[in-house]
Design an enzyme around this catalytic site. Structure first.
Site, short mmCIF file in Angstrom:
data_model
loop_
_atom_site.label_atom_id
_atom_site.label_comp_id
_atom_site.label_asym_id
_atom_site.label_seq_id
_atom_site.Cartn_x
_atom_site.Cartn_y
_atom_site.Cartn_z
N GLY A 144 -6.54 6.44 -5.41
CA GLY A 144 -7.18 7.30 -4.43
C GLY A 144 -8.66 7.12 -4.24
O GLY A 144 -9.26 7.85 -3.45
N GLY B 208 -5.20 1.43 -5.28
CA GLY B 208 -4.66 0.53 -4.26
C GLY B 208 -5.77 0.08 -3.33
O GLY B 208 -6.35 -0.99 -3.48
N ARG B 209 -6.11 0.94 -2.38
CA ARG B 209 -7.10 0.60 -1.35
C ARG B 209 -8.41 0.08 -1.95
O ARG B 209 -8.97 -0.93 -1.48
CB ARG B 209 -7.37 1.83 -0.47
CG ARG B 209 -8.33 1.57 0.69
CD ARG B 209 -8.50 2.80 1.57
NE ARG B 209 -7.29 3.06 2.32
CZ ARG B 209 -6.45 4.06 2.08
NH1 ARG B 209 -6.70 4.92 1.13
NH2 ARG B 209 -5.37 4.20 2.81
N CYS C 294 2.32 -3.12 24.05
CA CYS C 294 2.48 -2.54 25.38
C CYS C 294 2.43 -1.03 25.36
O CYS C 294 3.42 -0.37 25.65
CB CYS C 294 3.76 -3.06 26.01
SG CYS C 294 3.66 -4.82 26.29
N TYR D 184 -3.27 -2.05 3.25
CA TYR D 184 -2.59 -1.21 4.24
C TYR D 184 -2.74 -1.72 5.68
O TYR D 184 -2.54 -0.95 6.62
CB TYR D 184 -3.09 0.24 4.19
CG TYR D 184 -2.92 0.94 2.87
CD1 TYR D 184 -1.69 1.48 2.50
CD2 TYR D 184 -4.00 1.10 2.00
CE1 TYR D 184 -1.54 2.16 1.31
CE2 TYR D 184 -3.85 1.78 0.79
CZ TYR D 184 -2.62 2.31 0.45
OH TYR D 184 -2.47 2.97 -0.73
C1 LIG Z 1 -0.61 5.49 -2.54
C2 LIG Z 1 -0.62 5.83 -3.99
C3 LIG Z 1 -1.58 5.31 -4.84
C4 LIG Z 1 -2.72 4.44 -4.34
O1 LIG Z 1 -3.59 5.12 -3.48
P1 LIG Z 1 -4.92 4.43 -2.96
O2 LIG Z 1 -5.55 5.44 -2.10
O3 LIG Z 1 -4.51 3.20 -2.22
O4 LIG Z 1 -5.74 4.09 -4.16
C5 LIG Z 1 -1.50 5.60 -6.18
N1 LIG Z 1 -0.52 6.40 -6.67
C6 LIG Z 1 0.41 6.95 -5.88
C7 LIG Z 1 1.44 7.83 -6.47
C8 LIG Z 1 0.39 6.70 -4.51
O5 LIG Z 1 1.31 7.26 -3.72
#
Ligand SMILES: *Cc1c(COP(=O)(O)O)cnc(C)c1O
Length: 448
Positions: free
Chosen positions: A242, A282-283, A355, A384
């Protein structure tokens, strides 16, 4: 370091244009900065290093590409998965079960059975899922570390759809609901095999303080459970991912180090070595390490607005197109040979190939004047975006290439994912079932 990243991307775009990886024969492609990915993983590991043991996992949904997962695994980062498909990608990347965490709000019995049979960590989302785990454990033992996802209900960030810890979020056990915390503690007391607690207060748009507050609450819950059972039953706290990303400029902010420092101040006990920490970023690991490059096919003027029609739209920048205010992207303009354009600025819309009228990746943006044959880059799209393709208009999944600089200073490429062929597109569009509806459901003949 941030400046090196931009220089690497400019060099990659030039080389990619020269090699035809983007241009008239490949009108859109994704690119991953291999050096940047390695640096981000190392920065993450350094930020959380010691004294507590740490397992870093990467949220596969952010870049669901096997070679990227292999690269991260090489850098000591495992996988957080949330579907059978993501689990299969992690396995294909050679990530050991001990470095995989399964979180998903809708795990089937079959998925749970598979995870438990292979020792993959599972965080149960809700009481019904916990009952399913009970039933599966009655069938036989497991090596899987097991936990429960908790929603500390700390509130919302600036993007509602991205805020997982609101009062009514669909994720986890809502800790502040009447009786919920006592109920949860009882579940742990009755199940000595529940050794983990999980929370993920993300994602983009959530303040670091709010994320840290969630972790503080979950840490407090772990301490309470361990007090009540009279031992260290909960030995692992999964703090989720997150960390937000700066989409407005080159600067990497916030840094992993800043978040780790805030956590060390807010929840010092988490780091003293009694708990293993699991992370699921992730991000923040991938966004700045990737970009989309696309060809400008046409330019036109409509109602006085200049529009560049490119090959990057909703199929590779889905969130930006549908929720433009929450997901603005930086766009850079390049000549056909991949050199940065220095021509005078002009207010332009940058449109995609889909489109529908809203298929714009930038509106009224001041950019060097774009012409047919030019290239654009959408920065910060390593997570993403091209990996989360949207199959609108039967547009194919574009190729994705990794790039790095060799010893002689030359940019090298390796294909991470081939572009989808028309044959593959047909195959996933029911071509093998051709004829299935011939004559079916014809209006019945009028009976006489
Ligand atoms: C999507 C997700 C993440 C990663 O979130 P980011 O914002 O991309 O860091 C981690 N844990 C869970 C459970 C998620 O659903």
């Amino acid at each position: 370091m941030d400046h090196d990243s931009l220089a690497r991307r400019h060099a990659a775009l030039r080389e990619a244009a020269r090699a035809g990886l983007v241009g008239p024969d490949a009108p859109v492609a994704g690119f991953v900065d291999v050096t940047g990915v390695r640096e981000a993983a190392r920065e993450l590991r350094a930020a959380f290093a010691g004294p507590a043991p740490v397992l870093h996992t990467f949220a596969v949904k952010a870049a669901s590409l096997v070679p990227v997962l292999e690269l991260l695994n090489e850098e000591g980062v495992g996988c957080e998965v949330a579907s059978p498909g993501e689990l299969e990608l992690a396995r294909a990347a050679g990530v050991p079960a001990s470095r995989i965490v399964l979180d998903s709000p809708a795990k089937t019995v079959a998925e749970l059975r598979d995870a438990l049979a292979h020792g993959i960590a599972v965080n149960a989302d809700n009481p019904q899922e916990l009952a399913r785990v009970d039933a599966l454990l009655a069938e036989g033992p497991t090596d899987s570390p097991l936990g429960v996802r908790v929603n500390p209900q700390v509130g919302t960030g600036s993007i509602g759809a991205m805020s997982t810890a609101t009062a009514t979020s669909k994720f986890g056990v809502a800790l502040r609901d009447p009786g919920a915390e006592d109920w949860l503690v009882r579940q742990y007391v009755e199940r000595p095999w529940l050794t983990r607690l999980h929370t993920h207060t993300g994602s983009q748009g959530v303040a670091l303080e709010l994320m840290a507050e969630s972790v503080r609450i979950v840490y407090g819950l772990a301490e309470r459970i361990n007090r009540e059972v009279g031992g260290q039953q909960v030995d692992t706290i999964d703090i989720g991912g997150g960390l937000p990303v700066n989409f407005e400029g080159e600067e990497i902010t916030p840094r992993f180090a800043a978040y780790a420092k805030l956590l060390r101040e807010t929840v010092p006990g988490l780091f003293d070595g009694r708990y293993t920490i699991v992370t699921e970023f992730g991000r923040s690991l991938l966004a700045k390490q990737g970009f989309v490059a696309a060809l400008v096919e046409y330019t036109k003027t409509s109602g006085g607005r200049r529009i560049a029609v490119t090959h990057a739209g909703a199929q590779v920048a889905t969130r930006t197109v549908f929720v433009p205010d929450s997901w603005p992207l930086r766009v850079a303009a390049f000549a056909p040979d991949g050199t940065l354009k220095e021509s005078p600025d002009l207010v332009q819309d940058v449109a995609g190939p889909c489109c529908f009228a809203g298929d714009l990746v930038a509106r009224a943006r001041t950019l060097p004047e774009l012409s047919p044959g030019d290239l654009i880059a959408l920065w910060d799209t390593g997570a993403y975006y091209f990996s989360t393709h949207f199959a609108y208009n039967s547009l194919p999944r574009p190729a994705v290439h990794g790039f790095w600089t060799d010893d002689e200073g030359r940019t090298r490429f390796a294909t991470i994912r081939r572009g989808q062929s028309l044959a593959e597109l047909l195959a996933e569009s029911g071509a093998a079932e051709s004829g299935a509806l011939k004559g079916a459901g014809e209006p019945p003949l009028v009976r006489r």
